[in-house]
Design a protein around this motif. Sequence first.
Motif, PDB file in Angstrom:
ATOM      1  N   SER A  49       0.822  -1.317  -0.080  1.00  0.00           N
ATOM      2  CA  SER A  49       0.103  -0.093  -0.063  1.00  0.00           C
ATOM      3  C   SER A  49       0.884   1.184   0.049  1.00  0.00           C
ATOM      4  N   SER A  50       2.002   1.140   0.625  1.00  0.00           N
ATOM      5  CA  SER A  50       2.819   2.376   0.633  1.00  0.00           C
ATOM      6  C   SER A  50       4.207   2.509  -0.458  1.00  0.00           C
ATOM      7  N   SER A  51       4.072   1.433  -1.419  1.00  0.00           N
ATOM      8  CA  SER A  51       5.418   1.167  -2.129  1.00  0.00           C
ATOM      9  C   SER A  51       5.301   2.522  -3.181  1.00  0.00           C
ATOM     10  N   TRP A  52       4.327   3.073  -3.357  1.00  0.00           N
ATOM     11  CA  TRP A  52       4.309   3.984  -4.285  1.00  0.00           C
ATOM     12  C   TRP A  52       5.323   5.356  -3.895  1.00  0.00           C
ATOM     13  N   LEU A  53       5.287   5.405  -2.524  1.00  0.00           N
ATOM     14  CA  LEU A  53       6.230   6.649  -1.947  1.00  0.00           C
ATOM     15  C   LEU A  53       7.619   6.171  -2.502  1.00  0.00           C
ATOM     16  N   VAL A  54       8.277   5.120  -2.608  1.00  0.00           N
ATOM     17  CA  VAL A  54       9.558   5.027  -3.087  1.00  0.00           C
ATOM     18  C   VAL A  54       9.752   5.420  -4.489  1.00  0.00           C
ATOM     19  N   SER A  55       8.749   5.008  -5.437  1.00  0.00           N
ATOM     20  CA  SER A  55       8.834   5.604  -6.628  1.00  0.00           C
ATOM     21  C   SER A  55       8.665   7.032  -6.835  1.00  0.00           C
ATOM     22  N   ALA A  56       7.812   7.840  -5.981  1.00  0.00           N
ATOM     23  CA  ALA A  56       7.426   9.091  -5.989  1.00  0.00           C
ATOM     24  C   ALA A  56       8.973   9.766  -5.476  1.00  0.00           C
ATOM     25  N   SER A  57       9.206   9.132  -4.212  1.00  0.00           N
ATOM     26  CA  SER A  57      10.675   9.994  -3.774  1.00  0.00           C
ATOM     27  C   SER A  57      11.543   9.912  -4.673  1.00  0.00           C
ATOM     28  N   ILE A  58      11.977   8.813  -5.616  1.00  0.00           N
ATOM     29  CA  ILE A  58      13.015   8.806  -6.423  1.00  0.00           C
ATOM     30  C   ILE A  58      13.150   9.668  -7.538  1.00  0.00           C
ATOM     31  N   PHE A  59      11.739   9.779  -7.972  1.00  0.00           N
ATOM     32  CA  PHE A  59      11.447  10.586  -9.141  1.00  0.00           C
ATOM     33  C   PHE A  59      11.360  12.158  -8.584  1.00  0.00           C
ATOM     34  N   LEU A  60      11.077  12.425  -7.477  1.00  0.00           N
ATOM     35  CA  LEU A  60      11.292  13.914  -7.023  1.00  0.00           C
ATOM     36  C   LEU A  60      12.753  14.277  -6.693  1.00  0.00           C
ATOM     37  N   THR A  61      13.397  13.199  -6.172  1.00  0.00           N
ATOM     38  CA  THR A  61      15.076  13.453  -6.019  1.00  0.00           C
ATOM     39  C   THR A  61      15.726  13.827  -7.418  1.00  0.00           C
ATOM     40  N   CYS A  62      15.332  13.094  -8.518  1.00  0.00           N
ATOM     41  CA  CYS A  62      15.903  13.420  -9.924  1.00  0.00           C
ATOM     42  C   CYS A  62      15.449  14.511 -10.203  1.00  0.00           C
ATOM     43  N   PHE A  63      14.014  14.907 -10.335  1.00  0.00           N
ATOM     44  CA  PHE A  63      13.802  16.052 -10.826  1.00  0.00           C
ATOM     45  C   PHE A  63      14.205  17.174 -10.228  1.00  0.00           C
ATOM     46  N   MET A  64      14.222  17.278  -8.869  1.00  0.00           N
ATOM     47  CA  MET A  64      14.677  18.684  -8.144  1.00  0.00           C
ATOM     48  C   MET A  64      16.174  18.693  -8.429  1.00  0.00           C
ATOM     49  N   THR A  65      17.071  17.595  -8.624  1.00  0.00           N
ATOM     50  CA  THR A  65      18.434  17.593  -8.993  1.00  0.00           C
ATOM     51  C   THR A  65      18.352  18.303 -10.353  1.00  0.00           C
ATOM     52  N   CYS A  66      17.791  17.889 -11.259  1.00  0.00           N
ATOM     53  CA  CYS A  66      17.985  18.545 -12.716  1.00  0.00           C
ATOM     54  C   CYS A  66      17.706  20.033 -12.560  1.00  0.00           C
ATOM     55  N   LEU A  67      16.402  20.134 -11.941  1.00  0.00           N
ATOM     56  CA  LEU A  67      16.275  21.577 -11.506  1.00  0.00           C
ATOM     57  C   LEU A  67      17.292  22.527 -11.121  1.00  0.00           C
ATOM     58  N   ALA A  68      18.001  21.809 -10.012  1.00  0.00           N
ATOM     59  CA  ALA A  68      18.721  22.698  -9.330  1.00  0.00           C
ATOM     60  C   ALA A  68      20.110  22.939 -10.355  1.00  0.00           C
ATOM     61  N   TYR A  69      20.720  21.729 -11.140  1.00  0.00           N
ATOM     62  CA  TYR A  69      21.640  21.956 -11.996  1.00  0.00           C
ATOM     63  C   TYR A  69      21.378  23.176 -13.060  1.00  0.00           C
ATOM     64  N   SER A  70      19.934  23.231 -13.385  1.00  0.00           N
ATOM     65  CA  SER A  70      19.529  24.119 -14.413  1.00  0.00           C
ATOM     66  C   SER A  70      19.584  25.507 -13.881  1.00  0.00           C
ATOM     67  N   ILE A  71      19.271  25.777 -12.852  1.00  0.00           N
ATOM     68  CA  ILE A  71      19.481  27.280 -12.177  1.00  0.00           C
ATOM     69  C   ILE A  71      20.700  27.514 -12.030  1.00  0.00           C
ATOM     70  N   ILE A  72      21.712  26.613 -11.654  1.00  0.00           N
ATOM     71  CA  ILE A  72      22.982  27.113 -11.249  1.00  0.00           C
ATOM     72  C   ILE A  72      23.811  27.196 -12.615  1.00  0.00           C
ATOM     73  N   LEU A  73      23.512  26.544 -13.553  1.00  0.00           N
ATOM     74  CA  LEU A  73      24.190  26.646 -15.000  1.00  0.00           C
ATOM     75  C   LEU A  73      23.326  27.980 -15.700  1.00  0.00           C
ATOM     76  N   GLY A  74      22.236  27.995 -15.408  1.00  0.00           N
ATOM     77  CA  GLY A  74      21.477  29.414 -15.753  1.00  0.00           C
ATOM     78  C   GLY A  74      22.210  30.481 -15.436  1.00  0.00           C
ATOM     79  N   ASP A  75      22.184  30.627 -14.072  1.00  0.00           N
ATOM     80  CA  ASP A  75      22.974  31.685 -13.517  1.00  0.00           C
ATOM     81  C   ASP A  75      24.364  31.967 -13.816  1.00  0.00           C
ATOM     82  N   THR A  76      25.062  31.064 -14.087  1.00  0.00           N
ATOM     83  CA  THR A  76      26.410  31.020 -14.500  1.00  0.00           C
ATOM     84  C   THR A  76      26.453  31.693 -16.098  1.00  0.00           C
TER      85      THR A  76
END
Length: 106
Positions: A49-76
Amino acid sequence: TLGAISAYTFHLLGRLTYVTIDENGKKESKQTSTINSIGDLWEYEVGKSSSWLVSASIFLTCFMTCLAYSIILGDTFSSLAETAGLTGLMSSRRTSILLITLTAVY
């Protein structure tokens, strides 16, 4: 220290995905595995019943990491454009972040 903890965690996840369950419900390590992912491992240890939490947290980690890199590179790149003497849309922070996100990251 953080690197050693991360390495141990990845090693442990690899070992735990090689666990099989025999007909008596007993865990045993084999090369053939019925647990093929972290989600399957969570499902076996915690519940389906709670196994979707694993997939959601992995997706959010990857998405937020890509967003952070985009912001850092865009600022640079926007700072570099201003230094090079570009003005207007070419030196805009938003434009740089959008271009980096659309071309390099995705």
